[in-house]
Design an enzyme around this catalytic site. Structure first.
Site, mmCIF file in Angstrom:
data_model
loop_
_atom_site.group_PDB
_atom_site.id
_atom_site.type_symbol
_atom_site.label_atom_id
_atom_site.label_comp_id
_atom_site.label_asym_id
_atom_site.label_seq_id
_atom_site.Cartn_x
_atom_site.Cartn_y
_atom_site.Cartn_z
ATOM 1 N N ASP A 90 0.856 -1.198 0.000
ATOM 2 C CA ASP A 90 0.000 0.000 0.000
ATOM 3 C C ASP A 90 0.883 1.236 0.000
ATOM 4 O OD1 ASP A 90 -2.459 1.500 0.109
ATOM 5 O OD2 ASP A 90 -2.016 1.938 2.189
ATOM 6 N N SER A 91 0.297 2.352 -0.418
ATOM 7 C CA SER A 91 1.032 3.621 -0.374
ATOM 8 C C SER A 91 1.375 4.001 1.069
ATOM 9 C CB SER A 91 0.177 4.718 -0.995
ATOM 10 O OG SER A 91 -1.027 4.842 -0.257
ATOM 11 N N CYS B 282 -4.333 -1.463 -2.241
ATOM 12 C CA CYS B 282 -4.484 -0.021 -2.449
ATOM 13 C C CYS B 282 -5.365 0.152 -3.678
ATOM 14 C CB CYS B 282 -3.108 0.594 -2.682
ATOM 15 S SG CYS B 282 -3.140 2.336 -3.121
ATOM 16 N N GLU C 273 -3.721 9.351 7.881
ATOM 17 C CA GLU C 273 -2.255 9.209 7.987
ATOM 18 C C GLU C 273 -1.714 10.066 9.123
ATOM 19 O OE1 GLU C 273 0.220 7.537 5.905
ATOM 20 O OE2 GLU C 273 -1.390 6.336 5.035
ATOM 21 N N CYS D 246 -11.099 2.936 -0.840
ATOM 22 C CA CYS D 246 -9.743 3.292 -0.416
ATOM 23 C C CYS D 246 -9.482 2.501 0.855
ATOM 24 C CB CYS D 246 -9.639 4.790 -0.143
ATOM 25 S SG CYS D 246 -8.059 5.251 0.620
ATOM 26 N N HIS E 1 -7.714 2.942 3.270
ATOM 27 C CA HIS E 1 -7.627 3.719 4.510
ATOM 28 C C HIS E 1 -8.997 3.921 5.169
ATOM 29 C CE1 HIS E 1 -3.701 4.817 2.936
ATOM 30 N NE2 HIS E 1 -3.436 5.541 3.998
HETATM 31 N N1 DGL Z 1 -4.924 3.405 0.477
HETATM 32 C C1 DGL Z 1 -4.938 3.831 -0.859
HETATM 33 C C2 DGL Z 1 -6.203 3.446 -1.585
HETATM 34 O O1 DGL Z 1 -6.762 2.459 -1.317
HETATM 35 C C3 DGL Z 1 -4.591 5.240 -1.208
HETATM 36 C C4 DGL Z 1 -4.153 6.200 -0.242
HETATM 37 C C5 DGL Z 1 -3.333 7.265 -0.895
HETATM 38 O O2 DGL Z 1 -3.897 8.255 -1.356
HETATM 39 O O3 DGL Z 1 -2.134 7.051 -0.933
HETATM 40 O O4 DGL Z 1 -6.656 4.113 -2.464
#
Ligand code: DGL
Length: 286
Positions: free
Chosen positions: A18-19, A81, A166, A200, A202
């Protein structure tokens, strides 16, 4: 770590990328479903967020992280991600894997989610909350149309949500404003929505703030569980890949950021202590 092939031939852990920290929500579900395997998590925390970056940048960063995981012995990498799945997965699968190592595999989170939503919606109206990158890519509506013709998808980009998470501000009263803003806007755009994709990885961290805003009858798609079940099914259908995934029940964490920063934030996400190892990926030197 040399990111160019040939990569180690011996069986290795399943890579989860993941990012940042969001992929930990997917990793936890995968480990709960498939506890016997070894896992190697890579968070590109030094370059997060990806969601506001261009197609080319997301593709380059994702490829660098995937090849890093290959070089560490992973034969199978899950892009935990949505942004990377939307903007990089197809090119990596079609263009890069054939030249890097045709036997390795990279899987994303969008396809299994889309496969599942067809049976979840009764009104055939779906809402998508996601990063600007995932929304702009159009991946969800396109994939949903391919598999479930006639289902309406309304999308809402939430640029502030990943930074809130984050920075560990997702439980703060200040986050309420940004959550309400997007949920209400989406539901006003299509009041028939009964199924909500948090597109996402997150966003499950914001679920306690999202749920009270939803009218009765609107439910959230459990993306982590869906991805975990889809991986279990994939390994069952691909015994040759299953044999290349080691089973020691371990999990290690890599980050492109400082390890103390990763450990502190990841521990909040996972509610347990996590030690990470710093790695250099691409041109990241932090
Ligand atoms: N967790 C990532 C997603 O599912 C992206 C978060 C980011 O913007 O880096 O899209």
């Amino acid at each position: 770590m040399n990111p160019t092939p040939p990569y180690p031939a011996a069986p290795g852990p399943i890579g989860v990328f993941d990012s940042g920290y969001g992929g930990l929500t997917i990793l936890e579900q995968i480990r709960a479903t498939l506890p016997g395997y070894d896992y190697l998590y890579l968070g590109d925390n030094a370059r997060t967020p990806y969601g506001t970056r261009s197609f080319d940048v997301v593709y380059r960063y994702t490829l660098e992280c995937v090849t890093h995981l290959f070089a560490r012995g992973c034969h199978l990498v899950i892009l935990a991600c949505n942004t990377a799945s939307a903007k990089a997965l197809r090119t990596i699968q079609q263009h890069d894997l054939p030249r890097l190592d045709p036997a390795r595999r990279v899987l994303g989170v969008i396809r299994p989610t889309v496969e599942a939503v067809g049976t979840l919606t009764r009104t055939r109206h779906i809402g998508l909350l996601a990063t600007p990158g995932t929304v702009q890519s159009g991946s969800y509506p396109l994939e949903i149309q391919k598999l479930h013709e006639g289902i309406a998808v309304t999308s809402e980009a939430c640029p502030m949500w990943v930074p809130l998470i984050e920075n560990n501000e997702h439980r703060s009263p200040g986050a309420d404003y940004f959550v309400r803003q997007h949920v209400e806007h989406l539901l006003a755009a299509d009041p028939l929505i009964d199924t909500l994709i948090l597109g996402c990885t997150h966003y499950p961290l914001l679920q306690p703030k999202i749920e009270p805003l939803l009218p009765a009858g609107v439910s959230i798609v459990p993306q982590g569980r869906i991805v975990a079940l889809s991986l279990a099914d994939y390994l069952r259908r691909h015994p040759e890949m299953d044999a290349r995934c080691t089973r020691g029940g371990t999990c290690r964490y890599l980050t492109t950021e400082a390890t103390d920063k990763f450990s502190a934030s990841a521990s909040i996400f996972l509610q347990k202590d996590v030690q990470a190892e710093h790695v250099r990926v691409g041109d990241v030197h932090s």
